[in-house]
Motif scaffolding. Structure first.
Motif, PDB file in Angstrom:
ATOM      1  N   PRO A 107       5.223   7.951   9.275  1.00  0.00           N
ATOM      2  CA  PRO A 107       4.093   7.357   9.998  1.00  0.00           C
ATOM      3  C   PRO A 107       3.767   5.959   9.489  1.00  0.00           C
ATOM      4  CG  PRO A 107       3.606   9.619   9.347  1.00  0.00           C
ATOM      5  CD  PRO A 107       4.876   9.236   8.649  1.00  0.00           C
ATOM      6  N   LEU A 108       3.366   5.106  10.406  1.00  0.00           N
ATOM      7  CA  LEU A 108       3.047   3.732  10.024  1.00  0.00           C
ATOM      8  C   LEU A 108       1.922   3.696   8.995  1.00  0.00           C
ATOM      9  CD1 LEU A 108       3.640   0.738  10.477  1.00  0.00           C
ATOM     10  CD2 LEU A 108       1.978   0.760  12.350  1.00  0.00           C
ATOM     11  N   ALA A 109       0.995   4.623   9.080  1.00  0.00           N
ATOM     12  CA  ALA A 109      -0.103   4.650   8.112  1.00  0.00           C
ATOM     13  C   ALA A 109       0.410   4.818   6.690  1.00  0.00           C
ATOM     14  CB  ALA A 109      -1.067   5.790   8.461  1.00  0.00           C
ATOM     15  N   VAL A 110       1.483   5.601   6.540  1.00  0.00           N
ATOM     16  CA  VAL A 110       2.095   5.776   5.221  1.00  0.00           C
ATOM     17  C   VAL A 110       2.868   4.522   4.834  1.00  0.00           C
ATOM     18  CG1 VAL A 110       3.837   7.077   3.920  1.00  0.00           C
ATOM     19  CG2 VAL A 110       2.224   8.282   5.424  1.00  0.00           C
ATOM     20  N   LEU A 111       3.639   3.999   5.768  1.00  0.00           N
ATOM     21  CA  LEU A 111       4.472   2.833   5.486  1.00  0.00           C
ATOM     22  C   LEU A 111       3.624   1.621   5.099  1.00  0.00           C
ATOM     23  CD1 LEU A 111       7.558   2.570   5.604  1.00  0.00           C
ATOM     24  CD2 LEU A 111       7.299   1.498   7.837  1.00  0.00           C
ATOM     25  N   ARG A 112       2.466   1.479   5.746  1.00  0.00           N
ATOM     26  CA  ARG A 112       1.604   0.332   5.467  1.00  0.00           C
ATOM     27  C   ARG A 112       1.192   0.282   3.995  1.00  0.00           C
ATOM     28  NH1 ARG A 112      -2.023   0.865  10.940  1.00  0.00           N
ATOM     29  NH2 ARG A 112      -1.198  -0.953  12.069  1.00  0.00           N
ATOM     30  N   ARG A 113       1.041   1.425   3.385  1.00  0.00           N
ATOM     31  CA  ARG A 113       0.597   1.465   1.988  1.00  0.00           C
ATOM     32  C   ARG A 113       1.665   0.958   1.022  1.00  0.00           C
ATOM     33  NH1 ARG A 113      -2.239   7.487   1.744  1.00  0.00           N
ATOM     34  NH2 ARG A 113      -3.534   7.246   3.623  1.00  0.00           N
ATOM     35  N   HIS A 114       2.908   0.878   1.484  1.00  0.00           N
ATOM     36  CA  HIS A 114       4.016   0.532   0.586  1.00  0.00           C
ATOM     37  C   HIS A 114       4.832  -0.661   1.071  1.00  0.00           C
ATOM     38  CE1 HIS A 114       3.355   4.229  -1.724  1.00  0.00           C
ATOM     39  NE2 HIS A 114       3.092   4.795  -0.551  1.00  0.00           N
ATOM     40  N   ARG A 115       4.359  -1.364   2.088  1.00  0.00           N
ATOM     41  CA  ARG A 115       5.148  -2.473   2.636  1.00  0.00           C
ATOM     42  C   ARG A 115       5.391  -3.575   1.617  1.00  0.00           C
ATOM     43  NH1 ARG A 115       3.237  -3.628   8.910  1.00  0.00           N
ATOM     44  NH2 ARG A 115       4.752  -2.264   9.883  1.00  0.00           N
TER      45      ARG A 115
END
Length: 433
Positions: A205-213
């Motif tokens: 999910p993008l919400a997860v990916l955003r935290r680690h970009r």
């Protein structure tokens, strides 16, 4: 003869109107033929007719044979109670509304000129081996008509893609950044792997990916782990890089409880793919893009030129995936090529911008976005090359996309009467009353 031909004839009033009468002998005067109905119900709405001494406003239904009314069960459907005239090829039965009242009928076949029918049949009866139904007659069509039809088909094609993205946008809670993420993920599959990459976007999910970009290694671990590419096998068991990435993934998988949605390695397609198109290669390029471009949608929306968009996609991926075609299998991997970038601009960026423009009702943004296709080179395949051979302009991606839309939407299904080119050929010197 097909029913759409009668629709065409009625819409344009291409029939002999001398002493126009119903099958029952009542005089008819067509004041307004009505407007094509794209939804369920009668074929033409808001028609205005004079039948005898009485003026009527209502709908017109069209069939090849009058008896098709009963075959389609219109006699029990209240939507058809508004029909004031039943236009048919041949009148082989009287028909009625749900209350039993008879509907006047007009038989068109005896009123069609032989010349009009001959022009229609020349298109419809072209052999399947013909490059286009209208190929032998194209010299009769002005260039402006062909150009305008290709442009119309282009806008229809882009509009359909934009509608698909609008539906995705709704599904994702009206989040344009998430829409751009999901659209780009699927597009990087370049058809062969679009479906598994679309599922991978859901699995990470993008919400997860955003935290680690900000951390490329963690983005890499999330995507490659959820893709199933970090599983141990004889090629990866001794690869320290993959083992280290797997360890990072296991931590993140547990933290976000992602395991249930992970894909398996066998779900990816490699058959008939060049190594440069292998799924791990594309995924490595996506890692570079997602790490380097933290605001996908804003960057794609505000880019003012093809050059700026090409630069957007030239984000280098992790060094490992520039030297490995598959986990544990080394080989020099080329960067994302300009041809692939141009396909992404065509199939994702332009429709995404058009979807956003429709959302905000900004026609100028639609025009500028579609205009980007004019700055991309033409695509070549068996369909576009066929049109080029027949004299159609084919210099830019705008023309390629228009020609593909012309093929799939009009020529292949023989929807000649809906096409400006076919319509022009059929109506050459239309009959007079």
């Amino acid at each position: 003869m097909r029913e759409d031909f009668l629709h065409y004839v009625w819409q344009h009033q291409y029939f002999d109107k001398a002493d126009l009468r119903t099958a029952g002998g009542e005089e008819i005067q067509v004041l307004r033929p009505g407007y094509r109905n794209a939804d369920a119900g009668p074929d033409f709405l808001n028609a205005r007719l004079r039948l005898g001494e009485v003026e009527w406003n209502g709908a017109v239904e069209i069939h090849l044979r009058a008896s098709d009314w009963v075959r389609h069960s219109h006699q029990t459907d209240p939507k058809y109670d508004q029909v004031i005239l039943h236009v048919v090829g041949s009148h082989d039965a009287d028909v009625a509304r749900t209350n039993g009242s008879l509907i006047p009928a007009l038989a068109l076949q005896p009123r069609l000129s032989p010349e009009l029918l001959a022009r229609y049949r020349a298109l419809m009866e072209a052999p399947p081996t013909a490059p286009l139904p209208c190929a032998p007659l194209l010299s009769l069509v002005p260039e402006i008509t062909k150009t305008m039809m290709v442009e119309r088909a282009l806008l229809e094609r882009v509009g359909r893609k934009a509608d698909t993205l609008m539906a995705l946008h709704q599904h994702l809670g009206q989040d344009w950044e998430a829409t751009a993420y999901h659209a780009l993920m699927a597009a990087f599959g370049f058809q062969k792997n679009s479906e598994p990459l679309a599922r991978l976007a859901k699995a990470v999910p993008l919400a997860v990916l955003r935290r680690h970009r900000h951390n490329q290694r963690q983005v890499e671990a999330l995507l490659f782990g959820q893709a199933g590419f970090l599983a141990d096998n004889e090629e990866t068991v001794g690869d320290d890089y993959i083992q280290d990435l797997k360890q990072e993934y296991e931590f993140l998988r547990h933290k976000y409880q992602l395991g249930a949605s992970a894909l398996l390695a066998h779900e990816w397609n490699y058959l008939r793919l060049r190594p440069a198109n292998f799924p791990p290669v594309r995924l490595g390029q996506l890692v570079g893009l997602l790490h380097a471009r933290p605001a996908l949608f804003d960057a794609l929306l505000t880019a003012q030129s093809v050059a700026a968009l090409r630069e957007f996609f030239r984000a280098p991926g992790p060094a490992y995936w520039r030297m490995h075609f598959r986990p544990g299998r080394p080989g020099k991997v080329p960067a994302l090529g300009q041809g692939s970038i141009d396909l992404l601009i065509t199939n994702v960026v332009v429709p995404l911008r058009v979807a956003y423009a429709h959302h905000l009702d900004q026609p100028a943004l639609v025009e500028s976005s579609v205009g980007l296709l004019g700055g991309l080179p033409a695509e070549h395949n068996q369909y576009t090359d066929r049109y080029q051979t027949l004299g159609f302009a084919h210099r830019t991606a705008a023309e390629s996309q228009g020609l593909l839309a012309l093929h799939t939407g009009y020529c292949a299904p023989r929807r000649c009467l809906h096409c400006a080119i076919g319509s022009r050929l059929v109506q050459q010197a239309p009959p007079t009353s």
